[in-house]
Design a protein around this motif. Structure first.
Motif, PDB file in Angstrom:
ATOM      1  N   VAL A  15     -44.704  -7.497  23.481  1.00 19.83           N
ATOM      2  CA  VAL A  15     -45.034  -7.124  22.105  1.00 19.83           C
ATOM      3  C   VAL A  15     -44.105  -6.016  21.623  1.00 19.83           C
ATOM      4  N   LEU A  61     -50.189  -2.151  25.200  1.00 21.37           N
ATOM      5  CA  LEU A  61     -49.895  -3.523  24.804  1.00 21.37           C
ATOM      6  C   LEU A  61     -49.076  -4.251  25.873  1.00 21.37           C
ATOM      7  N   THR A 106     -53.384  -7.228  26.551  1.00 24.38           N
ATOM      8  CA  THR A 106     -53.700  -5.885  26.052  1.00 24.38           C
ATOM      9  C   THR A 106     -54.708  -5.208  26.978  1.00 24.38           C
ATOM     10  N   LEU A 154     -54.057  -7.120  17.703  1.00 24.52           N
ATOM     11  CA  LEU A 154     -53.380  -6.945  18.987  1.00 24.52           C
ATOM     12  C   LEU A 154     -54.369  -6.732  20.126  1.00 24.52           C
ATOM     13  N   ASP A 200     -56.007  -4.725  14.192  1.00 24.07           N
ATOM     14  CA  ASP A 200     -54.790  -5.410  13.798  1.00 24.07           C
ATOM     15  C   ASP A 200     -54.561  -6.726  14.516  1.00 24.07           C
ATOM     16  N   ALA A 214     -40.078   0.208  19.505  1.00 20.84           N
ATOM     17  CA  ALA A 214     -40.022  -0.922  20.433  1.00 20.84           C
ATOM     18  C   ALA A 214     -38.674  -1.032  21.150  1.00 20.84           C
ATOM     19  N   SER A 234     -45.725  -0.686  25.051  1.00 25.18           N
ATOM     20  CA  SER A 234     -46.104   0.225  23.973  1.00 25.18           C
ATOM     21  C   SER A 234     -47.479   0.833  24.209  1.00 25.18           C
ATOM     22  N   ASP A 243     -43.627  -3.301  19.223  1.00 23.98           N
ATOM     23  CA  ASP A 243     -44.574  -2.547  18.404  1.00 23.98           C
ATOM     24  C   ASP A 243     -43.872  -1.450  17.614  1.00 23.98           C
TER      25      ASP A 243
END
Length: 208
Positions: A121, A117, A81, A75, A73, A127, A133, A123
């Protein structure tokens, strides 16, 4: 050859840029625990490690769960990350069935894996501001029955549980995440046709 003038503004800009790059580079140092867990940013993974992670996520989330969605995706490419994985017992690629059921394939999948993450972010429905996340939580079919799922969550909490954590959990895994301190934080929702629950775990200073 003439040099560009070295102005105070240029020097200041270079200093700021260098500081940002240094902060980003040192944000996560690749680590390996005594019992084998690896924590690394995407750019710190070897090609075999990254390939194996994507193999495992595709095999379980797309093929095994019969869910057509974009696992890659974007991310994973964010600078902050992080990937937590337990490498397979055998180092290096291992023989595995190919797409036609033959014996010509190879696997570098880890035994267990989760993606964490960056703080900024947001998510999905789970969130929250200031929370990190956790997602793509998965155990390899080759490693099931060994308690790796619980060990994986324990390691996530050990490493990141000092801060708030969120995840978008498949609804039937509510109790599995609940054992690690996650609680339902909102109404059930559908994601890629699968019922999910937003879950939240408040930070715990004892996990620093």
């Amino acid at each position: 050859m003439t040099q560009a003038p070295h102005t105070a503004e240029a020097a200041e800009a270079a200093e700021v840029t260098g500081a940002v790059e240094a902060t980003t580079a040192s944000a996560t140092v690749r680590t390996r625990t005594p019992d084998g867990w690896v924590l690394a940013r995407t750019d710190q993974l070897s090609p075999l490690e990254l390939y194996g992670i994507l193999q495992l996520r595709s095999r379980v989330f797309v093929v095994e769960q019969e869910c057509l969605y974009t696992d890659m995706d974007g991310l994973d490419l964010l600078p902050g990350t992080q990937h937590l994985l337990l490498p397979a017992d055998e180092p290096g690629p291992r023989p595995a069935p190919d797409a036609h059921g033959g014996t010509g394939g190879w696997s570098s999948e880890p035994l267990a894996y989760a993606r964490i993450l960056p703080l900024e972010v947001a998510d999905g429905p789970a969130a929250r501001d200031g929370a990190r996340s956790v997602g793509r939580v998965v155990t390899s079919p080759d490693g099931r029955g060994r308690g790796l799922g619980r060990r994986l969550l324990d390691e996530v909490v050990r490493l990141f549980g000092h801060g708030d954590l969120t995840l978008n959990a498949q609804s039937h895994l509510r109790d599995y995440y609940g054992r690690a301190g996650f609680r339902v934080s909102g109404p059930e929702f559908l994601e890629d046709g699968i019922p999910h629950l937003p879950m939240f775990r408040p930070g715990d200073a004892t996990h620093v």
